[in-house]
Design a protein around this motif. Structure first.
Motif, PDB file in Angstrom:
ATOM      1  N   LYS A 131     -12.719  -1.680 -21.826  1.00  0.00           N
ATOM      2  CA  LYS A 131     -11.499  -1.631 -22.641  1.00  0.00           C
ATOM      3  C   LYS A 131     -10.470  -0.636 -22.077  1.00  0.00           C
ATOM      4  CE  LYS A 131     -12.899  -4.526 -25.735  1.00  0.00           C
ATOM      5  NZ  LYS A 131     -12.197  -5.797 -25.894  1.00  0.00           N
ATOM      6  N   ARG A 138     -10.515   2.566 -21.947  1.00  0.00           N
ATOM      7  CA  ARG A 138     -10.233   3.631 -22.930  1.00  0.00           C
ATOM      8  C   ARG A 138     -10.522   5.028 -22.374  1.00  0.00           C
ATOM      9  NH1 ARG A 138      -6.778   2.216 -25.814  1.00  0.00           N
ATOM     10  NH2 ARG A 138      -7.184   4.024 -27.121  1.00  0.00           N
ATOM     11  N   HIS A 198     -18.037  -2.296 -31.421  1.00  0.00           N
ATOM     12  CA  HIS A 198     -17.643  -1.125 -30.623  1.00  0.00           C
ATOM     13  C   HIS A 198     -17.606   0.121 -31.498  1.00  0.00           C
ATOM     14  CE1 HIS A 198     -15.553  -3.986 -27.553  1.00  0.00           C
ATOM     15  NE2 HIS A 198     -16.877  -4.011 -27.478  1.00  0.00           N
TER      16      HIS A 198
END
Length: 938
Positions: free
Chosen positions: A506, A508, A598
């Motif tokens: 993702k 992140r 998640h």
């Protein structure tokens, strides 16, 4: 579908457990069941070709005469084989029944039976996770299944068939989601329970039902709770006059006898609650202490619309208050009482943690069994209190992993049982808690106890032990390694790898953060291993002389630790925590919506960061925070290093800690300390001084009248060997002989109290091997599975039973009336001189020029001795003998102090054989008295 399956429920009786040694079948019963209806039964005696041993005849009521005309197994083998064909084999312990049967088929030249099997022991453990016992007779009694003649194959097989049907009905009551998880996890079980779960699932999926009785945390189904509000009603007047008290008591207690000392206790408590002052009350057994403090407390709480908190030491006393005593007071005052039970958070399940562990596919057999038990239990429990579960062995280790640990959040989670208990306490008249919870919450300044007008501390002498436990730190190697293992590295399939995968996918968190964190993790695990190796090497050198025992104990100050190594590890832990937290915030930053799967991983990540914070504090407390009032020691077992490393840090004095905790409380509320044992001869304020209670706080001593103890006799056996003068084996033989003779003379119902687990084990093993008490139920702490309370409940269920216990059975267990007729004290309950805390306390006293034996060792032992006697006489109708096997009570000058601590009862010093005759005479006369009473009542 399930309905087409056929079950063959089998039970056999045999001459013994070993076919190899020639044991044979003496009876078989088969119950065939289809569509949950019994379609056919087969039962027959079988000629074993040898005499039936006497103990088997006693157990089964099957004699040689019963089988003399029966045919041998080979004559029935084909019929039996035919009945089992195409059916699922069911038995209560398939390991025995099916193995024995297969052996018999093989012996007579028949093929081995092939098919599926279900063990109703395994099944009942899963579906009745709170049952007291999984023996067929006990389950039948608990579930109202008829079983007239236990250990007869025909009756047992029928009861087992009805138990299987009950299990099926129980399965169908479970929420669909619970069944789905259970089915997935059930393939590790020993028998084919997965098939049964699959059939239940099919039925549940095809039936439309919207279960309103459960709430969900992710896929976990939990029983929905219903909070009730505190009711404010008309005022209750406190019964000042004795006549008013008697009238009130008679409403709830038929045949109530006035006890002036109980009324005195009530008035004292009423006065101190109203004046918000402090008092100590020693109330011997026979006063009616519990009702004595409950009644004024509840009337006060109702009158003032305020709360009173009652704290006890043991879970058993909490249960007794809730189940027995509070309902009596409700009847007495004619009003419902809103009670909240609060225990320390570790008593409750951490649902979040359990749900995370469920995702771990690799479970051992023991873990699978307990996971299935917990899943069923969660759909039923109101409290989330793990002591409700009956688990054993590896299951107990798993339970320790799912205990609640984190701080109280104050957030309203429907699945957080600790939060729920806190919320319920806000609506209560009475909060009931245990000492450790009280100490923890006072230390944390929880708001729970701010609105309390009175604090009643029952079993006050145990507040000392609770304070020690509250302020101790315990380090175990296995626990640390478990936590490291849950994080893992990029190459493992653990949390680090999972978090890295989603964070990178993702975009992140940068990959460089993960490399950095892994580097720190490697560093800290390396430092940890170095420290452990250093401790083990030093301990082996220091205690090399004690070759006889594999267990070693060394004070931490005797080990030359590398201080820099300790500090480096602490810093590395902190660095890991800081970076891990930064990565968590980075992942959650600027995200409108995180996908549920998640979010779950990030929640797990945050959970383990919190665990690391707890651990680094533990490390610093044990290794870096040196305190004068504390002692720290290391324990290892040289057969298992470093796995067995435990480090314990305990306070030597807790006076200051208790004073600090109670100070704010003393300013706003009444504090009432009560116990059956607060004083010892020559030292009335022994307990008060240890608790740091100021000298000006008054102490009342209430003793039951002499007549209350008229049914009690004490015996000192004066021809026991001196433990110093004989080998341990000879001593254990003498103890085992004395115990078996006392038990037989009193027909059981006996507590045997030891001070050493090792001596208990050796004595029990010898008694079991000798079979001198083969017809008695023997329950032994540390040997028989189950908690202390479970052992006690099992002991109470059988008339011919003996309970062998150590320290925790000396007190706080209540077995009224006929339930207990004998207490045997094997050794006077002195603390072991090598026990580290005791050793450190003694050394401190000696440094101050104080005699550690007279000021610490002796008073502590006398208190335990008084408590041991207190188990015996719980009402004026009780009769019982108190037997002391330790000669020191007669040969040492301090022996008289122990005897002075007993109530005024007759004490007889006799050789063993004379004492046995006296007890038999006493017991027989007691039986005659009982028969006479029964006759008169008729």
């Amino acid at each position: 579908m399930m309905e087409s399956r056929e079950y063959a429920i089998v039970d056999i009786e045999t001459t013994g457990h070993s076919q190899a040694n020639g044991d044979r079948m003496i009876q078989i019963a088969i119950v065939l069941m289809k569509d949950w209806c019994i379609t056919k039964t087969f039962t027959s005696f079988i000629q074993p070709g040898k005499p039936i041993p006497l103990f088997i005849q006693d157990l089964t009521n099957i004699t040689d005469a019963d089988v003399q005309d029966a045919l041998p197994f080979e004559d029935y083998a084909e019929t039996i084989y035919e009945l089992l064909q195409d059916a699922i084999f069911v038995a209560h312990n398939t390991d025995f029944d099916l193995s024995f049967l297969q052996g018999e088929f093989k012996r007579v030249g028949m093929p081995v039976w092939k098919g599926k099997k279900i063990d109703t022991v395994e099944l009942a453990k899963i579906l009745f996770p709170s049952a007291l016992s999984y023996k067929l007779g006990d389950l039948a009694a608990e579930l109202n299944i008829p079983l007239d003649n236990a250990h007869r194959a025909d009756d047992d097989a029928l009861a087992c068939a009805l138990l299987l049907k009950r299990c099926w009905e129980e399965l169908l009551k479970l929420p669909l989601e619970t069944l789905e998880i259970m089915h997935k996890k059930s393939f590790r079980l020993k028998t084919n329970i997965a098939h049964l779960l699959f059939d239940a699932l099919q039925i549940k999926r095809n039936s439309v039902s919207n279960d309103q009785s459960v709430v969900y945390y992710n896929k976990l189904a939990l029983k929905k709770s219903h909070a009730s509000k505190r009711t404010v009603q008309d005022q209750i007047a406190y019964p000042v006059a004795s006549s008013d008290k008697i009238a009130m008591f008679k409403k709830a207690i038929p045949g109530f006898e006035e006890r002036p000392k109980q009324f005195e206790m009530m008035d004292t408590i009423w006065e101190h609650l109203n004046q918000k002052t402090e008092v100590l009350i020693e109330a011997s057994t026979g006063i009616g202490k519990t009702i004595g403090y409950l009644t004024p407390s509840i009337i006060y709480a109702k009158q003032k619309n305020r709360k009173v908190c009652i704290s006890t030491y043991t879970t058993h006393l909490l249960e007794q208050l809730l189940l027995n005593e509070i309902p009596k007071v409700e009847e007495m005052i004619g009003r419902p009482i809103k009670v909240a039970l609060l225990k320390g958070k570790k008593n409750y399940i951490d649902v979040v943690l359990f749900e995370q562990i469920l995702k771990n596919q690799e479970l051992s057999y023991d873990e699978t069994l307990i996971v299935l038990q917990v899943l069923v239990w969660l759909s039923k429990t109101e409290t989330g209190d793990l002591s409700e579960l009956n688990s054993s062995g590896g299951g107990q280790l798993f339970i320790d992993k799912i205990r609640k640990n984190g701080e109280y959040t104050g957030e309203n989670h429907p699945f957080d049982f600790y939060d729920k208990a806190i919320r319920e306490s806000e609506e209560a008249d009475l909060i009931i808690t245990n000492h450790s919870m009280l100490l923890a919450d006072l230390a944390r300044h929880e708001p729970i106890f701010e609105k309390i007008d009175g604090l009643i501390i029952d079993e006050a002498h145990q507040f000392i032990q609770a304070a020690v436990q509250q302020n101790q730190a315990v380090f175990t190697f296995t626990n640390w390694k478990y936590i490291f293992g849950r994080i893992g590295m990029a190459s493992d399939e653990e949390l680090f790898a999972t978090f890295q995968k989603i964070a990178l996918k993702k975009h992140r968190v940068p990959l460089s953060y993960f490399h950095q964190l892994e580097k720190i993790f490697n560093q800290l695990t390396g430092l940890f291993d170095q420290t452990m190796q250093m401790i083990v090497q030093q301990m082996k050198q220091i205690s090399a002389q004690s070759k006889a025992n594999s267990k070693r104990t060394v004070f931490l100050q005797e080990i030359a630790l590398n201080h820099d190594l300790i500090v480096d590890f602490s810093k590395a832990m902190q660095n890991w925590i800081d970076l891990a937290e930064q990565m968590s915030s980075q992942f959650k930053k600027d995200i409108e919506q995180i996908a549920p799967q998640h979010l779950l991983i990030v929640e797990q990540w945050d959970y383990w960061i919190r665990q690391f914070k707890v651990k680094v504090n533990e490390w610093d407390e044990i290794f870096l925070n040196v305190r004068e009032d504390y002692t720290t020691w290391v324990e290892i077992d040289v057969r298992n290093v470093p796995g067995s490393i435990r480090i314990l840090k305990k306070p030597i004095r807790i006076k200051t800690a208790i004073e600090q905790l109670l100070q704010p409380f003393r300013e706003q509320a009444a504090v009432i300390w009560t116990s059956g044992t607060l004083s010892v001869p020559n030292n009335e304020r022994f307990v008060a001084n240890q608790l740091g209670i100021p000298a000006q706080v008054p102490m009342e001593m209430l003793q039951a009248p002499k007549e209350y103890y008229q049914g009690a006799k004490a015996f000192i056996v004066n021809d026991m060997p001196d433990i110093q003068g004989v080998s341990q084996t000879d001593y254990v033989e003498s103890v085992a002989l004395a115990i078996t003779q006392v038990v037989r003379a009193t027909k059981g119902r006996c507590f045997v109290l030891f001070t050493s687990q090792e001596m208990l084990r050796k004595t029990v093993e010898l008694i079991q091997e000798s079979e001198l008490l083969f017809d008695y139920m023997l329950f032994a702490q540390g040997i028989t599975n189950g908690s202390r309370m479970r052992l006690l409940k099992s002991f109470q269920k059988f008339s011919q039973s003996v309970l062998f216990g150590t320290n925790s059975f000396w007190e706080g267990v209540d077995v009224p009336g006929e339930g207990l007729s004998t207490v045997v004290v094997v050794r006077l309950p002195f603390s072991a001189p090598e026990e580290p805390t005791f050793k450190a306390k003694s050394a401190l006293l000696q440094q101050q020029g104080i005699n550690a034996f007279t000021e610490l060792s002796l008073p502590e032992a006398i208190l335990r001795f008084k408590q041991g006697f207190g188990r015996l006489i719980r009402s004026s109708q009780d009769k019982g003998v108190f037997v002391v096997l330790d000669r020191r009570i007669e040969t040492k000058s301090y022996g008289v102090e122990f005897l002075r601590a007993l109530p005024q009862i007759s004490v007889h010093k006799l050789p063993l054989q004379d004492m046995v005759l006296e007890i038999e005479h006493w017991y027989n006369s007691k039986e005659e008295e009982r028969k006479q009473v029964d006759e008169n009542e008729k």
